[in-house]
Design an enzyme around this catalytic site. Structure first.
Site, short mmCIF file in Angstrom:
data_model
loop_
_atom_site.label_atom_id
_atom_site.label_comp_id
_atom_site.label_asym_id
_atom_site.label_seq_id
_atom_site.Cartn_x
_atom_site.Cartn_y
_atom_site.Cartn_z
N SER A 1 0.85 -1.19 0.00
CA SER A 1 0.00 0.00 0.00
C SER A 1 0.89 1.23 0.00
O SER A 1 1.99 1.21 0.54
CB SER A 1 -0.88 0.00 1.25
OG SER A 1 -1.37 1.29 1.52
N SER A 2 0.38 2.32 -0.58
CA SER A 2 1.19 3.54 -0.64
C SER A 2 1.40 4.16 0.73
O SER A 2 2.25 5.04 0.89
CB SER A 2 0.53 4.56 -1.58
OG SER A 2 -0.79 4.83 -1.15
N CYS A 3 0.67 3.70 1.76
CA CYS A 3 0.84 4.27 3.11
C CYS A 3 2.15 3.82 3.75
O CYS A 3 2.49 4.26 4.84
CB CYS A 3 -0.33 3.90 4.00
SG CYS A 3 -0.31 2.18 4.52
N PRO B 1 0.32 -0.43 -4.71
CA PRO B 1 -0.75 0.33 -5.38
C PRO B 1 -1.03 1.65 -4.65
O PRO B 1 -0.86 1.75 -3.45
CB PRO B 1 -1.97 -0.60 -5.25
CG PRO B 1 -1.45 -1.90 -4.72
CD PRO B 1 -0.18 -1.60 -4.01
N ASN C 1 -4.10 4.72 -3.97
CA ASN C 1 -5.49 4.60 -3.52
C ASN C 1 -6.34 3.97 -4.62
O ASN C 1 -6.28 4.41 -5.77
CB ASN C 1 -6.07 5.97 -3.18
CG ASN C 1 -5.34 6.64 -2.05
OD1 ASN C 1 -5.32 6.14 -0.94
ND2 ASN C 1 -4.71 7.76 -2.33
N HIS D 1 -12.68 3.86 2.58
CA HIS D 1 -11.76 4.90 2.13
C HIS D 1 -12.55 6.10 1.61
O HIS D 1 -13.76 6.05 1.46
CB HIS D 1 -10.83 4.33 1.06
CG HIS D 1 -9.83 3.37 1.61
ND1 HIS D 1 -9.98 2.01 1.53
CD2 HIS D 1 -8.66 3.58 2.27
CE1 HIS D 1 -8.94 1.43 2.12
NE2 HIS D 1 -8.13 2.35 2.57
N ARG E 1 -4.78 13.48 -3.36
CA ARG E 1 -4.71 12.03 -3.43
C ARG E 1 -4.75 11.58 -4.88
O ARG E 1 -5.30 12.26 -5.76
CB ARG E 1 -5.87 11.38 -2.67
CG ARG E 1 -5.82 11.54 -1.16
CD ARG E 1 -4.69 10.76 -0.52
NE ARG E 1 -4.69 10.91 0.93
CZ ARG E 1 -4.05 11.86 1.58
NH1 ARG E 1 -3.37 12.78 0.91
NH2 ARG E 1 -4.08 11.92 2.91
N LYS F 1 2.73 -3.92 6.23
CA LYS F 1 2.99 -3.99 4.79
C LYS F 1 4.49 -3.89 4.48
O LYS F 1 4.99 -4.55 3.56
CB LYS F 1 2.21 -2.90 4.05
CG LYS F 1 0.71 -3.18 3.98
CD LYS F 1 0.44 -4.44 3.18
CE LYS F 1 -1.02 -4.67 2.91
NZ LYS F 1 -1.26 -5.91 2.16
N TYR G 1 -0.70 -0.62 10.20
CA TYR G 1 -0.94 -1.22 8.88
C TYR G 1 0.29 -1.07 7.99
O TYR G 1 0.72 -2.01 7.31
CB TYR G 1 -2.16 -0.56 8.24
CG TYR G 1 -2.51 -1.09 6.86
CD1 TYR G 1 -3.00 -2.38 6.70
CD2 TYR G 1 -2.36 -0.29 5.73
CE1 TYR G 1 -3.32 -2.86 5.44
CE2 TYR G 1 -2.68 -0.76 4.47
CZ TYR G 1 -3.17 -2.05 4.33
OH TYR G 1 -3.48 -2.53 3.08
#
Length: 311
Positions: A108-110, A164, A166, A180, A210, A141, A137
């Site tokens: 995830s991009s977070c 990926p 969002n 989301h 975003r 990841k 989270y």
């Protein structure tokens, strides 16, 4: 991957997994392996080991995860860390033990630092502090990425990681408490339109930016990379374009057809100020997204309305 290769899609009922499954079916793959969470608890190491020993998958798309928006991430911190660590560790280790030819881990991009330079390049991983609200989270990841790298380093496994941006699309989660931003906006504007409400309130200031990718475009990218990429380094998957939450809300308002006013609740959290992926590596390999945002929102809204009818 041959058309009769044994391909396991972990998380096939989620938005990402179901998009990957549709893509594989469309391409004519016939030996697809799936299990629901009731049939196989991916947090159970013994159950996962037995599943791999019996099914002997040759390729694995690891799209299973516990996911949610800011509120869910911040509220269920232990669950997000534990569940995601267990899922990825069990599958990656079992894939190594079972001699899987290739595995793709979806992050995830977070994972990137909260204040990393924009756009986010793959090498910015672990160069700064994470966004506090979704740190558990993100750490899970990051551990998945490092597992793939480490099994490659120690055992020579062809395990790759993709990040990926969002996502939105078919089979999205529209629960207002743990969804989301984009699906939440679709539901909010739809319910306001149906109720004839005069105003819709959006969380935050509307200023954060975003990037959004249609889930079927992600599936296309995952299929492309499974066929064409064997590198150790993670690869970003996104559009390379972003939009402010305010402009996103106005776009959703138009697509849904809500004719009332829009206001922002600045007492609610904004999250990271900007989150745009650098997709130079992906573009250089020859892949670009196809579905633009307005078209994608219309497709997602139609899917949302279909789900309402089913319920």
């Amino acid at each position: 991957m041959l058309k009769n290769s044994r391909i396991y899609v972990a998380g096939h009922r989620g938005m990402v997994g179901s998009a990957i499954l549709r893509k594989l079916q469309k391409e004519g793959y016939t030996n697809l392996i799936t299990r629901t969470s009731k049939e196989l608890d991916l947090r159970n190491q013994l159950a996962v080991e037995q599943f791999f020993a019996e099914e002997k998958p040759e390729y694995v798309f690891l799209a299973a995860a516990k996911v949610g928006g800011i509120v869910a991430n911040n509220t269920y911190r232990a669950d997000f860390l534990y569940d995601n660590l267990m899922i990825e560790a069990n599958i990656i280790h079992a894939a190594y033990r079972a001699g899987v030819e290739k595995l793709m881990f979806l992050g995830s991009s977070c994972i990137y630092p909260k204040l990393a330079p924009q756009p986010l390049k793959e090498e910015y991983l672990l160069t700064g502090e994470l966004e506090p609200t979704n740190e558990p989270y993100a750490i899970a990841k990051i551990a998945g990425i490092k597992l793939c790298e480490s099994y490659r380093d120690q055992y020579g496994c062809n395990f790759i990681s993709v990040m990926p941006t969002n996502l939105y699309g078919y089979n999205d989660n529209y629960d207002l408490n743990n969804s989301h931003v984009l699906p939440a906006l679709i539901r909010k504007f739809h319910e306001a339109k149906e109720a004839g409400a005069p105003v819709v309130t959006v969380w935050g200031t509307g200023s954060p930016r975003r990037e959004f990718l249609f889930a079927d475009d992600l599936a296309e990218a995952c299929f492309f990379l499974m066929e064409h990429y064997d590198g150790r380094e993670l690869i970003n998957i996104g559009t390379g374009e972003d939009i402010s939450i305010k402009d996103l809300a106005l776009l959703v308002k138009d697509v849904v057809g809500f004719e009332g006013e829009l206001e922002f609740d600045a007492s609610k959290p904004d999250g990271t100020p900007r989150k745009l992926m650098d997709v130079t590596k992906l573009h250089n390999l020859g892949f670009r997204h196809k579905v633009e945002l307005e078209e994608g929102i219309a497709l997602a809204y139609a899917d949302f309305k279909n789900k309402l009818v089913e319920v």
